[in-house]
Write a protein that holds these residues in place. Structure first.
Motif, PDB file in Angstrom:
ATOM      1  N   LEU A  28      -3.042   4.687  -0.677  1.00  0.00           N
ATOM      2  CA  LEU A  28      -1.763   4.760  -1.241  1.00  0.00           C
ATOM      3  C   LEU A  28      -1.158   6.046  -0.564  1.00  0.00           C
ATOM      4  O   LEU A  28      -1.758   6.993  -0.482  1.00  0.00           O
ATOM      5  N   SER A 500       1.771  -2.830 -15.362  1.00  0.00           N
ATOM      6  CA  SER A 500       1.004  -3.538 -14.315  1.00  0.00           C
ATOM      7  C   SER A 500      -0.308  -2.654 -14.039  1.00  0.00           C
ATOM      8  O   SER A 500      -1.031  -3.100 -13.239  1.00  0.00           O
ATOM      9  N   HIS A 515      -5.614  -1.242 -11.964  1.00  0.00           N
ATOM     10  CA  HIS A 515      -4.564  -2.300 -11.918  1.00  0.00           C
ATOM     11  C   HIS A 515      -4.841  -3.355 -12.632  1.00  0.00           C
ATOM     12  O   HIS A 515      -6.095  -3.809 -12.981  1.00  0.00           O
ATOM     13  N   SER A 518      -5.118  -9.425 -10.211  1.00  0.00           N
ATOM     14  CA  SER A 518      -4.063  -9.877  -9.278  1.00  0.00           C
ATOM     15  C   SER A 518      -4.736 -11.059  -8.446  1.00  0.00           C
ATOM     16  O   SER A 518      -6.038 -10.987  -8.212  1.00  0.00           O
ATOM     17  N   ASN A 558       6.715   1.059  -9.551  1.00  0.00           N
ATOM     18  CA  ASN A 558       6.375   1.357  -8.103  1.00  0.00           C
ATOM     19  C   ASN A 558       5.907   2.582  -7.463  1.00  0.00           C
ATOM     20  O   ASN A 558       5.384   2.701  -6.649  1.00  0.00           O
ATOM     21  N   ARG A 572       2.977   6.143  -4.129  1.00  0.00           N
ATOM     22  CA  ARG A 572       3.674   4.887  -3.898  1.00  0.00           C
ATOM     23  C   ARG A 572       2.628   3.793  -4.446  1.00  0.00           C
ATOM     24  O   ARG A 572       1.660   3.636  -3.543  1.00  0.00           O
ATOM     25  N   ARG A 574       3.310   0.384  -5.014  1.00  0.00           N
ATOM     26  CA  ARG A 574       3.605  -0.870  -4.317  1.00  0.00           C
ATOM     27  C   ARG A 574       5.000  -0.592  -3.372  1.00  0.00           C
ATOM     28  O   ARG A 574       5.775   0.383  -3.946  1.00  0.00           O
ATOM     29  N   ASN A 575       5.218  -1.559  -2.681  1.00  0.00           N
ATOM     30  CA  ASN A 575       6.222  -1.574  -1.888  1.00  0.00           C
ATOM     31  C   ASN A 575       7.653  -2.161  -2.238  1.00  0.00           C
ATOM     32  O   ASN A 575       8.642  -2.373  -1.365  1.00  0.00           O
ATOM     33  N   GLU A 576       7.527  -2.831  -3.188  1.00  0.00           N
ATOM     34  CA  GLU A 576       8.762  -3.492  -3.739  1.00  0.00           C
ATOM     35  C   GLU A 576       9.966  -2.689  -4.157  1.00  0.00           C
ATOM     36  O   GLU A 576       9.568  -1.786  -4.739  1.00  0.00           O
TER      37      GLU A 576
END
Length: 576
Positions: A28, A500, A515, A518, A558, A572, A574-576
């Motif tokens: 990450l 999340s 997490h 998923s 995020n 970070r 996630r990249n959304e």
């Protein structure tokens, strides 16, 4: 009248087939920036008399120095040298941009504003709206502050100052359709107390009204506290291990201190006058039965009057899935509809030392009962030293339990207190549901509390059900109750507003991220259970490049914010 509620999980949010977390080797991105010294960090306070008390550790050593803005989740705030600094992250630039700017300076304190006890707490801030915040200097002053548009990082300005007892801001509420703001602060002077202050925003002409101040005595530092407003009524919700007592209310100068307590110390008198139970105390007039419970069983204890000898000839017990009736010499000692369903096959009764002991197996394991019989006023008796004659022997070997599974010595409750009547409107016995963490959710919802339920960690929020306050199960972190118990060095635990993931920060260096499951790109087959695996829950373990103590943790969907005394880190997610 007080309503006694049970925490009933939403079964659609549970997963009995959860297989655990898989360690992810994906790295990450971590960004860092140097900080001016955070603080001043009050690790112990000025009063040495209670330095080794649990409430002292929670309010100083475990204090989170990073404050989240629910309206701007990519910005956090911390204090340094009597200033408030904004730590912001921008995802619009490559590489990610991390900035630190000071936005507010706390006015210098004068000698007349020093607290009488001389106690000094860490500064704290919470946000009321997109343009308002409340700041406490940790001494005896609280400030209503105009922040403007916090996205532009303009300098904040003081609207008004409000005197207080000092302490730490735990909750804040902007009352809808009014210009009133409720603030709850905790402090420990001679006793631990909560100051509930209602302040008004100045009118256009600049006039202000005196704040309304309500003071409650509490036991220790609450692991959870939230203010809410339902049906034109203000509530304070808190977790407590003892009595909660209103001391004063400035709106009612004639108000005299009256005990508003949790079930733990409550004296209950039945309407018929034949029941007088004092929990954690003694009573001369005991009911015909008493009861206690474990995660799996409810145990009722019945004694014969007048020294009568009990045997199978004068004792009769009949039970069904929802009813129980026990008689001694043709006289009912316990009879009626049970609060919850039981498993008949796992239930039994016996006579031990001339005491009738009825063991009922819960159909819903882990569900905490608040009453044995519906409509009864007989509360659960908690086993403690000196009360062993009123409680059954523990039906299992406690030495076989791990420390994280042991039943707490002090049972806690969630209580909801009406701010106008000063009375408890509902209470929930937490039993062995240990508090995992509490924190902010979205900008429109009250604060959340996460409780351990078996091995899972369940997130609950106060809500309204008809005309009553209730608790709503909103999310589940599968198996996290047991995972967190293994983190012996943990300091902070938090989750973002969308649940999340959940993050655990050790005292130094290590961050653990768990997490939610998923979907997999391709299905896997579990050969042992002969079923397809379509989702997997990942775990990340991160070691920060510092040996300084972790002082603060905050998060959004995020990214994850961490601060030490000299550096800030952003991970970070996630990249959304």
């Amino acid at each position: 009248m007080e309503a006694t509620l049970s925490l009933k999980p939403n079964k659609s949010l549970l997963d009995s087939h959860f297989e655990g977390y898989k360690l992810s080797l994906d790295s990450l991105p971590i960004y860092t920036v140097e900080l001016e010294d955070v603080g001043p960090v009050q690790r112990h306070g000025s009063d040495r008399s209670d330095r080794f008390a649990l409430h002292h550790a929670k309010s100083y050593a475990l204090f989170n120095y990073l404050f989240r803005d629910p309206w701007n989740v990519h910005r956090c705030y911390y204090f340094g040298d009597q200033k408030i600094f904004q730590l912001s992250v921008s995802f619009d630039e490559t590489p990610l941009k991390l900035e630190v700017q000071d936005v507010y300076r706390i006015p210098p304190i004068s000698s007349e504003h020093q607290t009488e006890t001389g106690k000094e707490y860490n500064c704290s801030v919470m946000f009321v709206s997109e343009s308002l915040a409340v700041v406490c200097d940790g001494h005896s002053r609280m400030f209503l502050v105009n922040t403007g548009d916090r996205k532009t990082c303009i300098e904040w300005s003081t609207i008004r100052a409000v005197p207080c007892i000092g302490g730490i801001i735990l909750s804040i509420l902007d009352k809808p359709l009014s210009n009133e703001i409720d603030v709850a602060l905790w402090a420990s002077n001679e006793k631990q107390s909560i100051q509930w202050i209602t302040i008004t925003e100045p009118s256009i002409e600049g006039s202000t009204t005196e704040p309304r101040i309500r003071v409650l005595e509490c036991a220790g530092f609450p692991d959870y506290l939230a203010l809410s407003f339902y049906n034109n009524r203000s509530y304070i919700h808190l977790q407590t291990v003892g009595a909660v007592q209103f001391i004063s209310d400035s709106k009612f100068p004639e108000f005299h201190s009256q005990s508003v307590t949790s079930i733990i110390d409550k004296v209950i008198d039945s309407a018929e006058g034949d029941v007088n139970v004092i929990v954690n105390g003694k009573s001369e007039n005991l009911p015909k039965y008493s009861w206690t419970q474990t995660e799996d069983e409810v145990i009722a204890i019945c004694k014969a009057e007048g020294g009568e000898t009990l045997s199978k000839h004068n004792v009769e017990v009949n039970m069904s899935a929802k009813k129980l009736r026990a008689t001694i010499s043709d006289e009912d000692v316990v009879a009626g509809e049970l609060e919850n369903h039981i498993d008949i096959d796992g239930s039994n009764w016996s006579i031990i030392d001339n005491i009738l002991e009825i063991t009922l197996s819960k159909r819903d394991k882990g569900l905490i009962w608040n009453r044995l019989i519906l409509g009864s006023t007989v509360v659960e008796i908690k086993c403690s030293e000196g009360d062993t004659d009123q409680c059954s022997n523990i039906p299992f070997n406690t030495q076989s339990l791990e420390a994280c599974d042991s039943y707490p010595e002090e049972l806690s409750h969630l209580v909801s207190i009406n701010g106008e009547t000063h009375e408890i409107e509902c209470s929930v016995s937490l039993g062995s549901h240990q508090v995992v963490f509490s924190g902010l959710g979205s900008s429109t919802d009250p604060q959340l509390i996460c409780l351990r339920h078996d091995v899972d960690a369940l997130v609950w929020r106060p809500a309204i059900d008809g005309d009553m306050v209730a608790w709503q199960h909103t999310a589940t972190f599968h198996a996290f109750g047991y995972v967190q118990a293994s983190k012996q060095e943990r300091k902070f635990t938090l989750a973002p507003e969308d649940y999340s993931y959940v993050a655990v920060a050790d005292c130094r260096r290590h961050i653990y991220i768990y997490h939610q499951p998923s979907p997999l790109q391709s299905e896997l087959r579990n050969r042992k259970q002969s079923r397809d695996v379509t989702h997997v829950a990942k775990q990340h373990v991160i070691a920060l490049d510092t040996n300084d103590d972790i002082l603060g943790l905050n998060c959004n969907s995020n990214c994850l914010f961490i601060i030490t005394a000299h550096r800030a880190f952003v991970i970070r997610i996630r990249n959304e």
